[in-house]
Design a protein around this motif. Structure first.
Motif, PDB file in Angstrom:
ATOM      1  N   TYR A  92      35.663  19.019  69.078  1.00 18.04           N
ATOM      2  CA  TYR A  92      36.079  19.132  70.604  1.00 18.04           C
ATOM      3  C   TYR A  92      35.676  19.774  70.974  1.00 18.04           C
ATOM      4  N   ASN A  93      35.207  21.381  71.022  1.00 18.68           N
ATOM      5  CA  ASN A  93      34.829  21.950  71.440  1.00 18.68           C
ATOM      6  C   ASN A  93      35.529  22.662  73.427  1.00 18.68           C
ATOM      7  N   LEU A  94      36.735  22.650  72.810  1.00 15.95           N
ATOM      8  CA  LEU A  94      37.378  22.348  74.092  1.00 15.95           C
ATOM      9  C   LEU A  94      38.148  23.862  74.061  1.00 15.95           C
ATOM     10  N   LEU A  95      38.631  24.538  75.406  1.00 18.48           N
ATOM     11  CA  LEU A  95      38.641  26.122  75.404  1.00 18.48           C
ATOM     12  C   LEU A  95      40.375  26.002  75.598  1.00 18.48           C
ATOM     13  N   ASP A  96      41.232  27.143  74.087  1.00 15.60           N
ATOM     14  CA  ASP A  96      42.305  26.784  73.584  1.00 15.60           C
ATOM     15  C   ASP A  96      43.001  28.004  75.169  1.00 15.60           C
ATOM     16  N   SER A  97      42.553  28.302  75.894  1.00 12.61           N
ATOM     17  CA  SER A  97      43.206  29.016  76.970  1.00 12.61           C
ATOM     18  C   SER A  97      43.795  28.311  78.022  1.00 12.61           C
ATOM     19  N   LEU A  98      43.427  27.199  77.991  1.00 15.23           N
ATOM     20  CA  LEU A  98      43.350  26.472  79.013  1.00 15.23           C
ATOM     21  C   LEU A  98      44.065  25.280  78.786  1.00 15.23           C
ATOM     22  N   THR A  99      44.306  25.000  79.771  1.00 16.57           N
ATOM     23  CA  THR A  99      45.360  23.365  79.245  1.00 16.57           C
ATOM     24  C   THR A  99      44.215  22.436  79.696  1.00 16.57           C
ATOM     25  N   THR A 132      30.104  30.429  74.255  1.00 15.03           N
ATOM     26  CA  THR A 132      29.157  28.609  73.357  1.00 15.03           C
ATOM     27  C   THR A 132      29.247  27.227  74.727  1.00 15.03           C
ATOM     28  N   ILE A 133      30.248  27.328  74.494  1.00 13.66           N
ATOM     29  CA  ILE A 133      30.903  25.996  75.110  1.00 13.66           C
ATOM     30  C   ILE A 133      30.532  25.441  76.510  1.00 13.66           C
ATOM     31  N   LEU A 134      30.968  26.833  77.577  1.00  7.25           N
ATOM     32  CA  LEU A 134      30.509  26.880  78.526  1.00  7.25           C
ATOM     33  C   LEU A 134      28.950  26.611  78.906  1.00  7.25           C
ATOM     34  N   TYR A 135      28.224  27.094  77.863  1.00  9.62           N
ATOM     35  CA  TYR A 135      26.881  26.753  77.747  1.00  9.62           C
ATOM     36  C   TYR A 135      26.211  25.726  77.724  1.00  9.62           C
ATOM     37  N   LYS A 136      27.469  24.890  77.319  1.00 13.68           N
ATOM     38  CA  LYS A 136      27.315  23.804  76.822  1.00 13.68           C
ATOM     39  C   LYS A 136      27.605  22.770  77.770  1.00 13.68           C
ATOM     40  N   GLN A 145      44.329  13.687  70.337  1.00 14.09           N
ATOM     41  CA  GLN A 145      44.214  13.531  71.056  1.00 14.09           C
ATOM     42  C   GLN A 145      43.473  14.762  72.151  1.00 14.09           C
ATOM     43  N   LYS A 146      42.688  15.814  71.239  1.00 16.26           N
ATOM     44  CA  LYS A 146      41.459  16.717  71.686  1.00 16.26           C
ATOM     45  C   LYS A 146      40.607  15.971  72.148  1.00 16.26           C
ATOM     46  N   GLN A 147      40.339  14.927  71.130  1.00 14.77           N
ATOM     47  CA  GLN A 147      39.254  13.562  71.288  1.00 14.77           C
ATOM     48  C   GLN A 147      38.934  13.347  72.413  1.00 14.77           C
ATOM     49  N   ARG A 148      40.626  13.247  72.580  1.00 13.65           N
ATOM     50  CA  ARG A 148      40.303  12.229  74.273  1.00 13.65           C
ATOM     51  C   ARG A 148      39.971  13.434  75.390  1.00 13.65           C
ATOM     52  N   THR A 149      40.630  14.160  75.071  1.00 13.55           N
ATOM     53  CA  THR A 149      40.596  15.031  76.206  1.00 13.55           C
ATOM     54  C   THR A 149      39.292  15.365  76.269  1.00 13.55           C
ATOM     55  N   ALA A 150      38.727  16.113  74.600  1.00 14.53           N
ATOM     56  CA  ALA A 150      37.233  16.717  75.257  1.00 14.53           C
ATOM     57  C   ALA A 150      36.365  15.254  76.158  1.00 14.53           C
ATOM     58  N   SER A 151      36.663  14.273  75.332  1.00 18.59           N
ATOM     59  CA  SER A 151      35.974  13.467  76.224  1.00 18.59           C
ATOM     60  C   SER A 151      36.174  12.342  78.029  1.00 18.59           C
ATOM     61  N   SER A 152      37.473  13.101  78.249  1.00 19.77           N
ATOM     62  CA  SER A 152      37.481  13.104  79.619  1.00 19.77           C
ATOM     63  C   SER A 152      37.072  14.265  80.269  1.00 19.77           C
ATOM     64  N   ARG A 153      36.753  15.403  79.597  1.00 21.37           N
ATOM     65  CA  ARG A 153      35.780  16.270  80.393  1.00 21.37           C
ATOM     66  C   ARG A 153      33.848  15.812  80.745  1.00 21.37           C
ATOM     67  N   ALA A 154      33.899  15.243  79.886  1.00 24.54           N
ATOM     68  CA  ALA A 154      32.425  14.737  79.504  1.00 24.54           C
ATOM     69  C   ALA A 154      31.999  13.786  80.400  1.00 24.54           C
ATOM     70  N   LEU A 155      33.219  12.933  81.018  1.00 22.85           N
ATOM     71  CA  LEU A 155      33.005  12.035  81.668  1.00 22.85           C
ATOM     72  C   LEU A 155      33.560  11.935  82.813  1.00 22.85           C
ATOM     73  N   VAL A 156      34.489  13.669  83.416  1.00 28.18           N
ATOM     74  CA  VAL A 156      35.083  13.085  84.836  1.00 28.18           C
ATOM     75  C   VAL A 156      33.598  13.289  85.711  1.00 28.18           C
ATOM     76  N   THR A 157      32.600  13.734  85.190  1.00 28.79           N
ATOM     77  CA  THR A 157      31.638  14.818  86.408  1.00 28.79           C
ATOM     78  C   THR A 157      30.497  13.136  86.190  1.00 28.79           C
ATOM     79  N   THR A 158      31.412  12.039  86.003  1.00 28.99           N
ATOM     80  CA  THR A 158      30.282  10.800  85.977  1.00 28.99           C
ATOM     81  C   THR A 158      28.809  11.242  86.000  1.00 28.99           C
ATOM     82  N   PRO A 159      28.625  11.949  84.510  1.00 25.84           N
ATOM     83  CA  PRO A 159      27.237  12.499  84.198  1.00 25.84           C
ATOM     84  C   PRO A 159      26.435  10.905  84.336  1.00 25.84           C
ATOM     85  N   LYS A 160      24.678  11.349  84.394  1.00 28.34           N
ATOM     86  CA  LYS A 160      23.875  10.191  83.410  1.00 28.34           C
ATOM     87  C   LYS A 160      24.083   9.210  82.063  1.00 28.34           C
TER      88      LYS A 160
END
Lengths: 255, 620
Positions: free
Chosen positions: A95-102, B533-537, A149-164
Motif C-alpha cells: 500500500y505505501n500509505l502514510l500512516d500519519s495522514l488520513t 521513500t514513498i514520497l519519492y515514488k 480499503q487501504k489498497q483502494r485508498t492507494a489506488s485512488s491516490r495513484a489515479l487521482v492525478t489522472t496519470p498517463k
C-alpha cells in the motif's frame, strides 16, 4: 497510432567485473493507450526490476523507455521526479500509505505536490473516492481501515492525478480474495470507462486474468505473450495457467 | 580471541555510527578534564593574589557539570544501544550466547573508553591553556597562562569516567538480557493514534505561562501577589512556567498544528500536509524532552545573560560608587600620574529627626560645583538657607529611604532636604552619601571638620600598581582609603570568573541539548525514512523533500529555543528591573551567540536527516 509506452532494448545489470548479474536483458515491447497489461514470471525473473525501471524509480543500464514522447531513460533526477508526479501513478503490494495522514490527505498528497487549486483537489478526491467506494472512510487513518480499503485508498491516490500510465506492483498480494476481486474489478472498470493505461506485475494467475494482454518474463528476458482477445475471463485464466505450467511458473499459488 | 576480534571488526566497519558516540564521550571528557585542571590549578591565585574564590566557584560548578555529563552520557549510550539492537538480535539468532554478546559489548566499551580517555585528556590538556588564558583575560589581567599538566586532574577524570563506563556497560547488559528474540520479528509498528488537542489543557498551558510572566514582571514592592506569596514567589514562577511550557509542547502545539491542517489553502499545498502531520507526532511525542531543553536553554541564557550583564556594567557601577581614582581622609601623599588633585574640607554632622540620629558628611556648594565641573556633572545654581541636597548614587525607588522634603535638626538649626539626586561626586567608601548646603550654611554648621584628599589619575582603570603602592604607604594620617582601580579589579576578577564559569557551563548545556535534539531527530529520521521513500515514488522532488525536512527540523530546534529565549527575556527583564541596570546589549549578544551555535547544530542535523532519506532510496 503512436504507442504510449515504448520499451527499447532495455538492460539492467548489477555488480561489476566478473560478478555481473543481468536482471534485464534486451527487453523490448510497446503498450498502447488504454491497455491493461500484465507482467508475469517466476520469482527472481526480473518483474519488479522491470516495473521499477519503467516507473523511473530505478535507472536502466542501457536502452530507451519512451512514455509518450519523453525518453525517461535519459532524464535527469529532478526532471524525473516531476515526470513521476505529473504522468505516473503507483500501486504497491504493501500500500505505501502514510500512516500519519488520513485517507483523504493521502489522496490529496499527489495533487498538493502538483500545486493543484484547493477547489479542484476537493472535487477530484471526492470523485475518485466514489469510484473506489471509500467515500465514508475519508477522515479515517490507515490503521483504522482494512487491507482492501487501504489498497483502494492507494489506488485512488495513484489515479487521482489522472496519470498517463499506472504501475501496479502485486496490488493484490496482501489481500484476501474478496478484496482482491473488488480491487481488480474497480481497476478494470476504470480501464474501460476512463481509458486508463494500467501495467500490473503479478504472479497470481487469477489477478492476471483481468488483463487484456500478459507478457511473461523469465531470467530477465521476455519469453511469451498472450492476448485475452474475445475469450471470457475464465478461458483466459485457463490459458494463463497453461503458459505458467509450460515455463515452470508458480502454478501452485492459485490452487 | 574470537570475541575480541569480532568487537574490533565491528568498530572498524561501523565507524561512522560509532563516531558520534565516541565524539560525545571525548567531548564530555575534554570538558570535564579541563574544568578539573582549572580547579586544581593554583596559577591564577599566585598570579593575581586573589583568595579562594575561584577554586570554590570551580568546585561548585564541577558538581553541576558532572551531573550533566552523567545524563548526557547515559542518553548517548541509550541512543547508541537502540541503534544496535538489531545487531544484537542477529547474533542471538545465530546462536551466540547472551553472555558472549555481553562480553563482546564489554570489550567494545572498554576499547571505546580507553580511546576516548586518551583523546579527551590529550585534547583537554591543550584546551586548558587556551581556557586558562581566556579566564585570566576575562578577570581583567593581561597575563598569559602556561601549559599545566595536573596529575590530580588526570586521576580524578579517570576515576569518574571509569565509573561512568562501568555504568554504560551495565546499561548494555541490561539491553541484552531484556531483549527477546521475538522482538526482532515484531519490530514494526501498529499505527500510533493521531494526537488529539485538548482545548482545556491548551488554555491552562497558555494561562499558566502568562501568569508566571505576570508575576515575574510585577513590581516586587507594590504587587499584592508578591506580598501574599512572599519569598516562595520565585519557585511559584518557575513552577508555573515549567508546567506551562510542558502543556505548550503537549497541547498548544497540537492545537495549532491541527488548526493549520484544517486550513486547506495552506495544508493542501506542496508538502505542508507532511510537515504538519509529522510535527504533530514529533512534538507531542517529545513534549517532555522539548520542555527540558526549553527550560535548560532558559536557565543558561538567563544565568549567562545576567552574569554577562553584571560583567558588562562593572566599569559603570565602579564609576558610580567610586568616581575618584583615589580618595581618603587625612593628609596628602605624593601620587604619580595625577591629572588633578583636590584637598577639600568636609564636615561630619549629626542630624536627628523624630525617629533616629544620623551622621552625614556635608560639603559646601562651591566645592560641589568645582567637583561637578571636573567630573562633567551638572552644577547647582544655589541652595536656599535652611535647605540641603542629598547625593545618593544608589538610590532605588523601591528600597531606598525617600528623604526629599524631610526635615532634620542639627545642633543649632533645622535643615530640610530639598532634593535627592541619584549620583555622587565622591567615593562612597570614603564619605558615604553626602549632603550639599550653601556656602554660608556650611560655615555655620557645627561638626567635625574633615580633610579629604582626592586624586584623579590618568587611565585610572589600569593604575592598579599605583593603587597597591599607595595602599602600602598609608599610615595613621590617612584613613578610609578608596581606590577606583582596586574596586574595579575586585569586581572584574569576581565577575570575570563567574562569566567564565557561566559561559563554560552554558556551552556545555548548549552542546548537550543540541546533541540530544540531534540524536532524537536522527533516530526518528531512521524510523520515518520509508515515508520519504514513498514520497519519492509519488514524485516529490529533492528540493521539496529538503524543504519539508528543513522545516520540520527547524521547528524541533526552534520551538524550544524560542520558548527558552522568551522565558529568559522575561527573567532578565525582571532581573534588570530589580538591579536597576540596563543589560539589553550584553544580553542580546549572549542570546545571539547561543542562537548561532544552535543554528550550526540545525544545519548539521538537517543534512544528516536528508542524507538518511536519500540513502533509503537505494534499497528500493
Amino acid at each position: 497510432m503512436q504507442p504510449l509506452l515504448k520499451v527499447n532494448n532495455v538492460n539492467k545489470t548489477y555488480g561489476k567485473g566478473t560478478q555481473v548479474f543481468k536482471a534485464l536483458q534486451n527487453i523490448s515491447f510497446t503498450v498502447d493507450e488504454g491497455e491493461f497489461i500484465g507482467v508475469m514470471g517466476p520469482s527472481g525473473a526480473g518483474k519488479s526490476t522491470l516495473l521499477n525501471v519503467l516507473a523511473t524509480i530505478d535507472n536502466p543500464t542501457s536502452g530507451d523507455i519512451f512514455i509518450g514522447s519523453d525518453n525517461v531513460a535519459k532524464m535527469k533526477d529532478k526532471a524525473l521526479a516531476d515526470f513521476r508526479r505529473d504522468h505516473l501513478g503507483f500501486i504497491f503490494q504493501d500500500y505505501n500509505l502514510l500512516d500519519s495522514l488520513t485517507v483523504r490527505e493521502n489522496i490529496v498528497l499527489p495533487l498538493a505536490i502538483a500545486k493543484t487549486p484547493v477547489k479542484e483537489i476537493d472535487e477530484r478526491v471526492n470523485r475518485i473516492a466514489e469510484t473506489f467506494g471509500i467515500k465514508d472512510l475519508l477522515s479515517k487513518y490507515p490503521y483504522q481501515i482494512s487491507g482492501g480499503q487501504k489498497q483502494r485508498t492507494a489506488s485512488s491516490r495513484a489515479l487521482v492525478t489522472t496519470p498517463k500510465i499506472i504501475f501496479a506492483d502485486e496490488p493484490t498480494g496482501a489481500l484476501d480474495s474478496k478484496s482482491a476481486t473488488d480491487l481488480l474489478e474497480s481497476l478494470s472498470r476504470l480501464n474501460e470507462t476512463e481509458q486508463s493505461t494500467i501495467m500490473m506485475v503479478t504472479h497470481d494467475a487469477y489477478a492476471a486474468s483481468f488483463c487484456q494482454r500478459i507478457i511473461f518474463i523469465q531470467d530477465g528476458k521476455l519469453s511469451k505473450e498472450v492476448m485475452r482477445g474475445t475469450q471470457t475471463r475464465k478461458q483466459f485464466f485457463q490459458q494463463i495457467l497453461q503458459v505458467l505450467a509450460s515455463i515452470g511458473g508458480e502454478v501452485n499459488d492459485v490452487i | 580471541m574470537m570475541l575480541f576480534d569480532l568487537a574490533r571488526k565491528n568498530l572498524q566497519r561501523n565507524f561512522s555510527s560509532y563516531f558520534l558516540y565516541i565524539a560525545s564521550m571525548v567531548f564530555s571528557i575534554v570538558i570535564y578534564f579541563t574544568f578539573v585542571t582549572l580547579k586544581y590549578n593554583d596559577d591564577i591565585e599566585k598570579m593575581t593574589g586573589t583568595s579562594q574564590k575561584i577554586s570554590s566557584i570551580m568546585s561548585g560548578s564541577a558538581v553541576v557539570l558532572l551531573f550533566f555529563i552523567v545524563v548526557f552520557i547515559a542518553y548517548s549510550n541509550s541512543f547508541f544501544m537502540k541503534k544496535r539492537k538489531k545487531e544484537v538480535a542477529l547474533y542471538s539468532l545465530l546462536g551466540v550466547r547472551k553472555q558472549q554478546i555481553g562480553f563482546m559489548l564489554f570489550f567494545e566499551n572498554l576499547f571505546i573508553g580507553i580511546v576516548s580517555l586518551i583523546a579527551g585528556i590529550g585534547i583537554g590538556f591543550l584546551m586548558s591553556k587556551v581556557l586558562l588564558t581566556i579566564l585570566i583575560r576575562l578577570m581583567g589581567y593581561s597575563l598569559t597562562a602556561g601549559f599545566t599538566f595536573s596529575m590530580p586532574a588526570v586521576i580524578n577524570t579517570i576515576i569518574v569516567f571509569s565509573i561512568l563506563f562501568l555504568f554504560t556497560s551495565l546499561q548494555g547488559y541490561r539491553v541484552i538480557y531484556q531483549f527477546k528474540l521475538i522482538d526482532l520479528f515484531h519490530a514494526e509498528k501498529q499505527g500510533e493514534a493521531m494526537p488529539k488537542a485538548s482545548i482545556i489543557s491548551a488554555i491552562i498551558g497558555t494561562a499558566s505561562i502568562a501568569t508566571g510572566y505576570y508575576f515575574a514582571l510585577a513590581d516586587i514592592m507594590t504587587s499584592t501577589a508578591w506580598r501574599i506569596i512572599g519569598i516562595a514567589m520565585p519557585i511559584v514562577i518557575i513552577g508555573l512556567t515549567i508546567f506551562g511550557t510542558y502543556l505548550l509542547f503537549h497541547s498548544v502545539s497540537v492545537f495549532l498544528l491541527q488548526a493549520m491542517k484544517k486550513i486547506h489553502r495552506y495544508a493542501w499545498k506542496n508538502l505542508n500536509l507532511i510537515t504538519t502531520s509529522q510535527l504533530l507526532y514529533r512534538i507531542r511525542g517529545n513534549a517532555k524532552s522539548l520542555t527540558v531543553i526549553a527550560v535548560l536553554s532558559a536557565t543558561t541564557i538567563t544565568a549567562g545573560g545576567a552574569v554577562f550583564g553584571l560583567y558588562y556594567n562593572i566599569s559603570k557601577t565602579t564609576t558610580t560608587s567610586t568616581p575618584i581614582t583615589f580618595m581618603w581622609k587625612g593628609e596628602a601623599l605624593d601620587v604619580p600620574e595625577v591629572d588633578y588633585h583636590n584637598t577639600l574640607t568636609l564636615k561630619d554632622v549629626t542630624l536627628t529627626n523624630a525617629d533616629a540620629e544620623y551622621n552625614y558628611m556635608f560639603m559646601s556648594l562651591s566645592d560641589y560645583n568645582k567637583l561637578a565641573v571636573q567630573q562633567g556633572k551638572q552644577e547647582m545654581a544655589s541652595i536656599k538657607e535652611g535647605q540641603s541636597v542629598l547625593l545618593d548614587p544608589f538610590f532605588d525607588e523601591r528600597f531606598s529611604n525617600k528623604v526629599k522634603g524631610e526635615t532634620y535638626t542639627t545642633a543649632d538649626t533645622q535643615l530640610q532636604v530639598a532634593e535627592q539626586y541619584e549620583y555622587g561626586v565622591t567615593n562612597i567608601g570614603t564619605t558615604g552619601n553626602i549632603m550639599i548646603v550653601a556656602d554660608s550654611t556650611f560655615e555655620t554648621l557645627q561638626g567635625e571638620a574633615i580633610l579629604t584628599q582626592m586624586y584623579q589619575v590618568k587611565e585610572e582603570a589600569d593604575q592598579l600598581q599605583i593603587s597597591r603602592d599607595l595602599e602600602k604607604r598609608i599610615t595613621e594620617q590617612q584613613q578610609a582609603f578608596t581606590s577606583h582601580p582596586a574596586d574595579f579589579e575586585q569586581s572584574m576578577s569576581g565577575a570575570g570568573a563567574m562569566l567564565f564559569v557561566g559561559s563554560f557551563l552554558g556551552l556545555v548545556f548548549l552542546t548537550a541539548t543540541g546533541s540530544i535534539i540531534y540524536f532524537k531527530v536522527i533516530s526518528e529520521a531512521e524510523a520515518d525514512k520509508d515515508k520519504y521513500t514513498i514520497l519519492y515514488k509519488i514524485g516529490v522532488n529533492d528540493q521539496q523533500m529538503l524543504k519539508t525536512i528543513a522545516t520540520q527540523v527547524a521547528i524541533i530546534f526552534g520551538a524550544p529555543l524560542i520558548v527558552g529565549i522568551t522565558h529568559a527575556s522575561v527573567a532578565l527583564l525582571g532581573f534588570s528591573n530589580l538591579l536597576g541596570m540596563s543589560i539589553t546589549k550584553p544580553v542580546l549578544l549572549w542570546m545571539a551567540a547561543y542562537t548561532l551555535i544552535y543554528v550550526l547544530y540545525y544545519i548539521f542535523t538537517t543534512r544528516a536527516f536528508y542524507k538518511i532519506v536519500k540513502n533509503a532510496r537505494r534499497n528500493i
